[in-house]
Design a protein around this motif. Structure first.
Motif, PDB file in Angstrom:
ATOM      1  N   PHE A 533       0.834  -1.205   0.000  1.00 33.15           N
ATOM      2  CA  PHE A 533       0.000   0.000   0.000  1.00 33.15           C
ATOM      3  C   PHE A 533       0.868   1.254   0.000  1.00 33.15           C
ATOM      4  CE2 PHE A 533      -1.658   3.277   2.933  1.00 33.15           C
ATOM      5  CZ  PHE A 533      -2.683   3.770   2.150  1.00 33.15           C
ATOM      6  N   GLU A 534       1.884   1.301   0.865  1.00 32.50           N
ATOM      7  CA  GLU A 534       2.752   2.479   0.926  1.00 32.50           C
ATOM      8  C   GLU A 534       3.558   2.634  -0.352  1.00 32.50           C
ATOM      9  OE1 GLU A 534       2.516   4.690   2.976  1.00 32.50           O
ATOM     10  OE2 GLU A 534       1.686   3.904   4.829  1.00 32.50           O
ATOM     11  N   GLU A 539       5.118   6.439  -0.988  1.00 33.86           N
ATOM     12  CA  GLU A 539       5.685   6.857   0.302  1.00 33.86           C
ATOM     13  C   GLU A 539       6.853   5.926   0.644  1.00 33.86           C
ATOM     14  OE1 GLU A 539       4.891   9.413   2.013  1.00 33.86           O
ATOM     15  OE2 GLU A 539       3.087  10.072   0.944  1.00 33.86           O
ATOM     16  N   TYR A 540       8.028   6.223   0.044  1.00 30.82           N
ATOM     17  CA  TYR A 540       9.169   5.328   0.230  1.00 30.82           C
ATOM     18  C   TYR A 540       9.786   5.458   1.611  1.00 30.82           C
ATOM     19  CZ  TYR A 540       8.607   4.882  -4.770  1.00 30.82           C
ATOM     20  OH  TYR A 540       8.087   4.653  -5.997  1.00 30.82           O
ATOM     21  N   GLU A 541       9.754   6.655   2.188  1.00 33.18           N
ATOM     22  CA  GLU A 541      10.286   6.806   3.543  1.00 33.18           C
ATOM     23  C   GLU A 541       9.414   6.061   4.549  1.00 33.18           C
ATOM     24  OE1 GLU A 541      13.059   7.983   4.559  1.00 33.18           O
ATOM     25  OE2 GLU A 541      13.679   8.501   2.513  1.00 33.18           O
ATOM     26  N   LEU A 546       8.453   1.130   7.768  1.00 30.41           N
ATOM     27  CA  LEU A 546       7.732  -0.120   8.005  1.00 30.41           C
ATOM     28  C   LEU A 546       8.681  -1.311   8.025  1.00 30.41           C
ATOM     29  CD1 LEU A 546       4.460   0.183   5.874  1.00 30.41           C
ATOM     30  CD2 LEU A 546       4.673   0.042   8.353  1.00 30.41           C
ATOM     31  N   TYR A 547       9.618  -1.322   7.086  1.00 33.08           N
ATOM     32  CA  TYR A 547      10.591  -2.421   7.073  1.00 33.08           C
ATOM     33  C   TYR A 547      11.398  -2.449   8.366  1.00 33.08           C
ATOM     34  CZ  TYR A 547      10.059  -4.276   2.351  1.00 33.08           C
ATOM     35  OH  TYR A 547       9.590  -4.908   1.236  1.00 33.08           O
ATOM     36  N   ALA A 570      13.006   0.996  -5.331  1.00 34.24           N
ATOM     37  CA  ALA A 570      12.518   2.317  -4.935  1.00 34.24           C
ATOM     38  C   ALA A 570      13.371   3.412  -5.541  1.00 34.24           C
ATOM     39  CB  ALA A 570      12.506   2.436  -3.408  1.00 34.24           C
ATOM     40  N   MET A 571      14.678   3.215  -5.548  1.00 36.77           N
ATOM     41  CA  MET A 571      15.550   4.218  -6.151  1.00 36.77           C
ATOM     42  C   MET A 571      15.274   4.349  -7.638  1.00 36.77           C
ATOM     43  SD  MET A 571      17.306   5.610  -3.786  1.00 36.77           S
ATOM     44  CE  MET A 571      18.571   6.423  -4.740  1.00 36.77           C
TER      45      MET A 571
END
Length: 717
Positions: A533-534, A539-541, A546-547, A570-571
């Motif tokens: 969902f993120e 919303e990568y931060e 979360l990780y 993500a990058m």
């Protein structure tokens, strides 16, 4: 001088001399395909061209009586020697006798046959071959003598009787064949023997003789098939009265047999062919009254077909239904809790179409309540109510009675101990079909209040969602989660609903509330849904956070791998979403930063497994593999050597074995030593300390390695 192993049939060569020696197939080391492929057809053609001629023994030509006598003497000596060794082998005797026959020395051939019969007179093959030789050479009296002795000694071998009778019949000796049949019938053979005798008499139009044989046949074999054959014989000859008399006699004697059904069917079909429909109907009814219902299926089918052709359809259907109704009444009387019998009985009444009788049977069936309030006793019983409600709705068309059936069923079920989601949902769906939405909501609300189940919540939410009542869906999800806060499926679906409504903050709040629950049935699916969902929201931060929170709870290998892959992907997505064009230097720096972030995750994982969980070596090895694959995927920017230096290596230790004179005789690996220790400890000397044995005592062990062939390796682990 010929060898003692020489075979005359091979030209006095030994078996070894005639063997075709093929080259030993070599092991194929290079399995790469050849540049020029050879087809199977070409291989077969070349093999056929290179095949050598078959080695056959030379033909021997006999030119004078002296050579013929020598040949015969030599062959007889070979046969006699072979018989002396394998006296019990029947094929040797047969070959010997057939060879004497080929030399036209019939007296010697008979002598061989008689000697063979002295060895094993119970072997009917010898008798058959012996008699066939006599018949082939037209020695009829000799053949009769052989057949007579054979049937006297082996009267239970039918083939001997058949051959004997066939010979006499071919010679035209009908009286002799009849006499042989009479001798055979005195032994009371099987049915085929009697039928052969009858066919023999019919070939010569001896109908009275055949009738007399049939009478003896049915007395010897009082079976249904024998009587039916006798009756058909009389029917074929036009003797209707005699055939009916035979059927009546058979019914008197065999009415209680297991296969009496076939007799009644044949009798009824006989009367039907004679145009006696009333007689046939009486036979069918008599048989249905006397034969057990379980064995009368074919009889019922024949009776229905007969009545459809000659009688009243309604009458026969009522008769058949009455018989089946009587059968079901007997079953439910013996065991009223046998709900399968009730269901079959109800289907019978439904097929008839009498609504009054069908409802009566339904009411009688549902009155048999299970004796205990345990769900396993009610699982079959509840289908009586379901079928009753569906019958009233679909077949009878009485909606009020359908509603009453559902209401009474829901009152009867002890919801405090167990319940059935199926009946709640069927009742609610019925109200929806009647456009009574308020009634359906009331039923589902009562279901949630009395006996909440996953299936009820899911179906209720689905109905409200189709109607577009979002607030009701939210309330239902809240009730659902109050009842089962550990249900990850409910949390995920609730958040998915909010996300579909573009309520991102509400969905995030639901996920946050879900992961804080003390107990979850499938937490990995919930965390994955939250992370996805993120990521989908960009919303990568938050995803990294979360990780990190997930790693505080579990250090599972898959979490580390997923985290590292996320950093790389993500990058990439960040770079792709950027609108500012990058030059070569900035692109290189971006890729380098991407590698560093993913590598940092892998290094943290490896350090954790090395320091905090050193026993999880397999997980660490799999992490290193994933790391190596990722570094390889980065191409020139990836540093594969960093990972390769951390990969585990095989460790092979060796110990020196000393000889008696003090020198070094060899080495043995540690794995082999461990196997030897365990074998001695478990199988041979369990009560001793095996490790106290000196290595010099194991110098006779065959598993040793030369010092030149042994390599020493080290391990990073």
């Amino acid at each position: 001088m010929a060898s003692k192993d020489a075979d005359p049939s091979l030209g006095y060569l030994t078996r070894k001399d005639t063997e075709v020696k093929l080259p030993r197939p070599t092991r194929v080391k290079n399995k790469t395909p050849a540049p020029i492929q050879i087809t199977a057809e070409q291989i077969l053609r070349e093999a056929r061209e290179r095949q050598e001629a078959e080695i056959r023994p030379p033909k021997q030509k006999i030119t004078d009586p002296t050579e013929l006598a020598d040949y015969r003497l030599r062959k007889r000596k070979e046969f006699e020697d072979l018989i002396r060794r394998v006296r019990w082998n029947t094929s040797v005797w047969i070959k010997y006798a057939q060879w004497e026959e080929s030399q036209k020395d019939f007296n010697r051939a008979r002598s061989v046959w008689e000697r063979a019969l002295e060895v094993d007179y119970r072997n009917h093959t010898l008798w058959l071959k012996y008699a066939e030789v006599e018949m082939k050479n037209k020695f009829i009296n000799h053949a009769r003598n052989v057949w007579d002795r054979a049937v006297t000694l082996l009267p239970r071998v039918d083939q001997l009787w058949y051959k004997y009778i066939h010979m006499e019949e071919m010679l035209g000796n009908v009286a002799g064949a009849r006499q042989i049949f009479e001798r055979w019938m005195s032994w009371m053979p099987d049915q085929q023997g009697w039928l052969s005798y009858i066919k023999f008499e019919l070939r010569y139009n001896e109908v009275e003789r055949a009738r007399a044989i049939y009478e003896r046949f049915v007395q010897c074999h009082p079976k249904v098939g024998a009587w039916i054959r006798y009756a058909k014989f009389e029917m074929k000859n036009g003797e209707i009265v005699r055939a009916r008399n035979i059927y009546e006699r058979a019914v008197e004697k065999l009415a209680d047999e297991e296969d009496a059904e076939q007799l009644f069917v044949a009798f009824a079909e006989f009367e039907e062919r004679c145009k006696e429909t009333e007689r046939a109907r009486c036979i069918y009814k008599f048989s249905l009254d006397h034969i057990p219902k379980g064995r009368a299926e074919d009889l019922y089918r024949k009776f229905v077909a007969f009545e459809k052709q000659y009688g009243d359809k309604e009458g026969i259907e009522d008769a058949i239904v009455g018989k089946r109704r009587f059968q079901y009444e007997e079953e439910v009387r013996k065991n009223p809790l046998n709900y399968d019998s009730w269901i079959d009985y109800i289907r019978l009444e439904e097929s008839v179409g009498n609504k009054g009788r069908t409802r009566e049977v339904y009411e009688r069936a549902i009155a048999n309540i299970p004796p205990a309030e345990e769900k396993r006793y009610w699982q079959r019983y509840i289908y009586l109510w379901i079928n009753y409600a569906l019958y009233e709705e679909l077949d009878a068309g009485d909606m009020e009675r359908t509603r009453d059936v559902y209401r009474e069923c829901l009152k009867l079920i002890p919801h405090e101990k167990f319940s059935f989601a199926k009946i709640w949902l069927l009742a609610a769906q019925f109200e929806i079909r009647q456009l009574n939405l308020k009634g359906a909501r009331q039923i589902l609300g009562n279901a949630i209040g009395k006996a909440p189940k996953d299936k009820i919540f899911k179906k209720y939410i689905e109905i409200e969602l189709q109607l577009g009542n979002i607030d009701r869906c939210r309330k239902l999800y809240e009730k659902y989660l109050e009842w089962a806060p550990e249900n990850c499926y409910a949390w995920s679906k609730y958040a998915e609903l909010e996300r579909s409504l573009s309520e991102t903050e509400r969905a995030r709040a639901i996920f946050e509330l879900a992961i804080t629950q003390p107990a979850l049935d499938m937490p990995e699916l919930l965390w994955k849904a939250y992370i996805d969902f993120e990521i989908s929201e960009g919303e990568y931060e938050r995803t990294r956070g979360l990780y990190e929170r997930l790693l505080d709870r579990t250090k599972h290998m898959k979490v580390w791998i997923s985290y590292a892959k996320f950093e790389a992907s993500a990058m990439e997505e960040t770079d792709a979403d950027s609108d500012v064009p990058e030059d070569g230097v900035r692109e290189h720096e971006s890729k380098k930063g991407r590698i560093q972030r993913a590598t940092r995750v892998f290094e943290r994982a490896i350090n954790y497994y090395r320091t905090s969980a050193p026993e999880l070596k397999e997980e660490r090895a799999m992490l290193l593999e994933e790391w190596l694959n990722m570094e390889s995927s980065f191409g020139e920017l990836g540093d594969v050597s960093v990972v390769q230096s951390k990969l585990p290596k095989k460790l092979k230790k060796r110990k020196q074995i000393s000889s008696e004179d003090g020198g070094v005789s060899g080495y043995v690996t540690s794995i082999i030593l461990l196997c030897i220790y365990r074998y001695l400890h478990i199988c041979i000397l369990p009560e001793h300390n095996v490790e106290s044995f000196a290595l010099a005592d194991m110098k006779n062990i065959s598993i040793m390695y030369s010092p030149k062939k042994t390599r020493r390796r080290t391990s990073r682990f």
